[in-house]
Design a protein around this motif. Structure first.
Motif, PDB file in Angstrom:
ATOM      1  N   SER A  48       0.994   6.844   3.588  1.00 20.27           N
ATOM      2  CA  SER A  48       0.957   6.581   2.299  1.00 20.27           C
ATOM      3  C   SER A  48      -0.416   7.387   1.904  1.00 20.27           C
ATOM      4  O   SER A  48      -1.311   7.091   2.450  1.00 20.27           O
ATOM      5  CB  SER A  48       0.921   5.688   1.578  1.00 20.27           C
ATOM      6  OG  SER A  48       0.611   5.577   0.121  1.00 20.27           O
ATOM      7  N   VAL A 101       1.265  10.235  -5.225  1.00 20.40           N
ATOM      8  CA  VAL A 101       2.690   9.515  -5.520  1.00 20.40           C
ATOM      9  C   VAL A 101       3.435   9.539  -6.056  1.00 20.40           C
ATOM     10  O   VAL A 101       3.413  10.585  -7.023  1.00 20.40           O
ATOM     11  CB  VAL A 101       1.694   8.342  -6.379  1.00 20.40           C
ATOM     12  CG1 VAL A 101       2.725   6.900  -6.498  1.00 20.40           C
ATOM     13  CG2 VAL A 101       0.898   7.480  -4.937  1.00 20.40           C
ATOM     14  N   SER A 117       5.589   7.868  -1.066  1.00 17.83           N
ATOM     15  CA  SER A 117       4.822   6.770  -1.543  1.00 17.83           C
ATOM     16  C   SER A 117       5.577   6.771  -3.513  1.00 17.83           C
ATOM     17  O   SER A 117       5.466   8.377  -3.643  1.00 17.83           O
ATOM     18  CB  SER A 117       3.916   6.640  -1.958  1.00 17.83           C
ATOM     19  OG  SER A 117       2.916   6.358  -0.584  1.00 17.83           O
ATOM     20  N   GLY A 126       6.549   3.147   0.266  1.00 16.61           N
ATOM     21  CA  GLY A 126       6.511   3.646   0.480  1.00 16.61           C
ATOM     22  C   GLY A 126       5.291   3.752   0.622  1.00 16.61           C
ATOM     23  O   GLY A 126       4.101   4.057   0.393  1.00 16.61           O
ATOM     24  N   PHE A 127       4.594   2.122   0.458  1.00 15.13           N
ATOM     25  CA  PHE A 127       3.100   2.403   0.276  1.00 15.13           C
ATOM     26  C   PHE A 127       3.236   0.432   1.732  1.00 15.13           C
ATOM     27  O   PHE A 127       4.231   0.591   2.133  1.00 15.13           O
ATOM     28  CB  PHE A 127       2.961   1.091  -0.667  1.00 15.13           C
ATOM     29  CG  PHE A 127       2.943   1.692  -2.434  1.00 15.13           C
ATOM     30  CD1 PHE A 127       1.750   2.979  -2.624  1.00 15.13           C
ATOM     31  CD2 PHE A 127       3.759   2.314  -2.743  1.00 15.13           C
ATOM     32  CE1 PHE A 127       1.875   3.463  -3.771  1.00 15.13           C
ATOM     33  CE2 PHE A 127       3.975   3.367  -4.173  1.00 15.13           C
ATOM     34  CZ  PHE A 127       3.125   3.889  -4.256  1.00 15.13           C
TER      35      PHE A 127
END
Lengths: 524, 524
Positions: free
Chosen positions: A45, B296, B332, B358-359
């Motif tokens: 990430s 992100v 993320s 996705g973190f």
């Protein structure tokens, strides 16, 4: 970033931080083992703990910290393997969440909410068999307050005007001084109001907020998240957690000498976690002090209904200041109220308000703007806040049942507080002040050196060590005092008075047995 | 502090700021005339607009800005003196608040909420006459999910686990890819989730967030409040508000060249205020771009049910990324959903969730901690979020009525969108893209120079000038495009498609008549 002004405080106030929440150290774009994805994968990430807002990493909230996570693990273990632990249920005494421990809601409040969630009920012929006549009437009245009778619409950003009128009337009836609907901002529980005021007042770490120590960690968390400095003032345990103006003044001067602009004084009355109820004269001193020193008074008054002793009563700071002749032009005062506490304990409804007085129209416009970014607080919570401040009156059909439910809960809470207080005081090397109000006991543990060393050996604060051992042995969840702040070198735990009354004797038995074994193991 | 990276944007993006919210200039400890106290007094407060958090002063939120305050004044005028204005009602087309304009809630949802607000109803023999059998069954099932059946207790900070399971199943059914309850954070509407992510990602004004222009001003407000930099990318009006990756890349590079660390890309799909629905290929490009650039992806998907054209459908970014073979380890991604929009429009319930994927576990722990400081979102809102993601199914007693209500609302919204779009396009010097989704039209006003000069003469942005004139003449409230951002030198208004269908012809007539008079007055 949270800076603590007093070095003494700095050293130990949050000395158990590493135990409260473990932060995994990571480096940028490292690969992780993900516990969240359904199939276990490694995560790349762009965001790591090192690259997020450091104020978030610094912030702590012990009430739902590591001890609770551990309790949840044990609860799962109990479900999967009953009989595998030395107890058969987890008793959550970590949080003021009455209904989670079996407290029943007030019927009238819930009837009104039920009707307003589905207004066609108001026309059903069967409805009168299921609802009291005054709940039907109240629901009708509230429906009429809502533009277009649309209970599913965003309201005015401060909340529905008619509900704010009811709340203002309730405040006026409580205080004997007028209140104004324009001063009421309805909020999702008290917490968003506190955040809003911190966000308004804090510009940088050079802005300080005076907070009691011990304090409810919403305050430390919020100050940290908004980048300010917590300026601690210590409550005096020896005088039942007394609030001494000389101590506040000393800390204020100390902060100022370090270049901190102190903007506000937080007072929690009745006290959380400390349970004291301020005397009227003490409140007057506080009002004078805020006016003299140019501080906003942030009054956490969410436990205003929770008073358990005959010789104390709740006085709002608004009432106190008005009774001293001070008006809107003299003191900037914010009072926070919530539907989560009191005798109703409707935590999950997230209702509450702040009454904002003594700010200029220009500043209020800014507060309104921030409220409007989030559109409005939830309507059922708004309705409940109005009901709490305007409950059934003598003569209403529900009055008798309402009154019996309310008195039953409050008198039982008083008995539970006393039983637990006596139990803590009966323990070797434990002293516990009276819970005059609120929902908590905050006993002091005079721990033996051997216990302190054993805690240090596992890199844990001694009170967190005790709380963990208590949980593992009995299933009772309490919060270490280090999560609230305490005089360095003293150790406490916060324990709610909320388990149902029939459970109290069993809790006391388990607590006593544990404590005896603990002391036997660690007595110097 | 909000910094705009592009100078071009800086010049004009929020050029109407002074008109959107008037800030009274004050000096420290000045005396004010208070509009809030019951008896008018002057205020001496230690807090002034000059000494509050400047991020708050800078923040703007046009959806509830000056135009709405003016509309509220006119509404009061109408109530006090009916017939005194050239119209007899205010039509709030400024905000996506369907039920305020007469849209009815979905019966099944409200029945379940009503039952769960007062669970004793579940045992009443009269209950079956008032509620559908599947709402009773659903309420029973949800009650069983709640520890101790306590609908009045704080829940887990992410929300009640069983409700998160239902939401995860709903996401999986929608996308054809698995979803995990551990990834769901229930929130009071979508806004607190957006704030939480901004708070997480923004460390200082050197951190940037890529946002579409035009954008929903929650984003600019939140970035400002959290002290970051809005990095604008322009949607292309000529291609129906197309999102061109080359434009995003150009703005990203430009921001980076100025030392900005760009952390995330906001995409609003369907678009607010622009109403476009992204094509699948375009979404794939966006996913690739975020992965490649280490951004992100913040996906505002609150209008996922609001699609009005046959040739487009909603695809979540999670579905798109999973269909490309990307998993938790690759991207993320945060998806925001709300109960306020869709066909249900339950704005006042403040329910919503974010799906956080996705973190790393360490970062998720930090998100959890911030959520826990506010304890939990409101339980009725949580329940409603689960109902929206898991509505009645074929065979359920309520299915037919649910389905008829839903289809009736969505098809009516589609007709209203088309009628208003045609009406705007029929106006001289106005062009309006199709509303493919969401709840808004964002017509462009090609204003004559004379109108622009007249606006400048009163220190108002030309679109705010037009909106004000429209309101004064017709009672129709729209938001000036300058509140959302627009290509400098272009002028727009945002108008919702939400007035009830029988009012649309009247609105169009008033709009056309006003516009003709306006053009007659200002035509060059």
């Amino acid at each position: 970033m949270l800076r603590l002004v007093s070095d003494r405080a700095k050293r130990l106030l949050f000395s158990s931080s590493s135990s409260v929440l473990t932060i995994t150290s990571t480096s940028a774009r490292m690969r992780f083992f993900s516990s969240s994805s359904t199939d276990k994968t490694t995560i790349t990430s762009p965001v790591t703990v090192e690259t997020i807002n450091p104020k978030i990493v610094k912030c702590e909230y012990a009430v739902r910290g590591e001890i609770v996570t551990h309790a949840q693990r044990l609860q799962q273990e109990l479900q999967e393997k009953p009989g595998s632990l030395p107890f058969d249920e987890i008793l959550y005494c970590n949080i003021g969440n009455p209904q989670s421990l079996g407290q029943q809601p007030i019927t009238f409040f819930r009837e009104v909410l039920s009707l307003l969630n589905h207004p066609p009920l108001l026309d059903g012929s069967e409805t009168h068999a299921l609802f009291s006549s005054d709940s039907v009437e109240r629901a009708f009245n509230i429906l009429e307050m809502i533009p277009g009778r649309a209970t599913g619409a965003y309201s005015h950003s401060q909340g529905i005007k008619g509900l704010r009128d009811d709340i203002a009337s309730g405040i006026a009836a409580r205080d004997g001084f007028s209140a104004n609907a324009e001063d009421i901002f309805l909020t999702d529980g008290a917490s968003p109001g506190v955040h809003m005021m911190m966000q308004l007042l804090i510009r940088s770490e050079n802005d300080g907020i005076l907070c009691p120590i011990p304090q409810y960690p919403l305050y430390s968390a919020s100050i940290t998240l908004h980048g300010g400095t917590l300026v601690p003032y210590y409550l005096d345990e020896a005088t039942g957690w007394g609030l001494e103006i000389s101590e506040v003044k000393k800390q204020l001067d100390d902060a100022r000498s370090k270049g901190i602009t102190v903007r506000a004084l937080v007072v929690i009355n009745p006290g959380n976690p400390t349970g004291q109820v301020l005397a009227e004269d003490n409140q007057k001193e506080i009002v004078e002090f805020c006016i003299k020193e140019g501080l906003v008074l942030l009054a956490d008054e969410v436990y205003q209904e929770n008073i358990y002793v005959d010789n104390k009563k709740f006085n709002s700071f608004k009432k106190i200041s008005r009774s001293m002749g001070y008006g809107d032009e003299d003191i900037s005062l914010v009072s926070f109220q919530s539907v989560s506490k009191g005798y109703h304990g409707e935590c999950g409804r997230r209702g509450g308000y702040m009454e904002v007085t003594g700010f200029s129209p220009a500043v209020r416009e800014q507060i309104y703007k921030v409220a409007s970014v989030n559109l409005c607080s939830n309507i059922p919570g708004q309705i409940l806040a109005s009901l709490v401040m305007n409950p059934p009156k003598v003569g209403d059909e529900s009055y008798e049942s309402y009154s019996a439910q309310k008195d039953g809960i409050l008198s039982s809470l008083a008995r539970r507080a006393k039983s637990l207080e006596d139990a803590f005081n009966s323990l070797e090397s434990v002293t516990c002040n009276k819970t005059e109000g609120a929902m908590y006991l905050f006993p002091r543990l005079h721990l033996p050196e051997k216990a302190i060393s054993a805690a240090r050996a596992v890199k844990t604060a001694p009170d967190a060590f005790y709380a963990r051992r208590l949980l593992d042995a009995t299933g009772i969840v309490v919060v270490p005092g280090s999560g609230f702040g305490q005089v360095p070198g003293t150790w406490h735990i916060r324990c709610t008075i909320l388990p149902q009354e029939d459970k109290i004797p069993g809790i006391i038995t388990r607590l006593k047995a544990f404590h005896e074994r603990f002391m036997a193991e660690y007595r110097d």
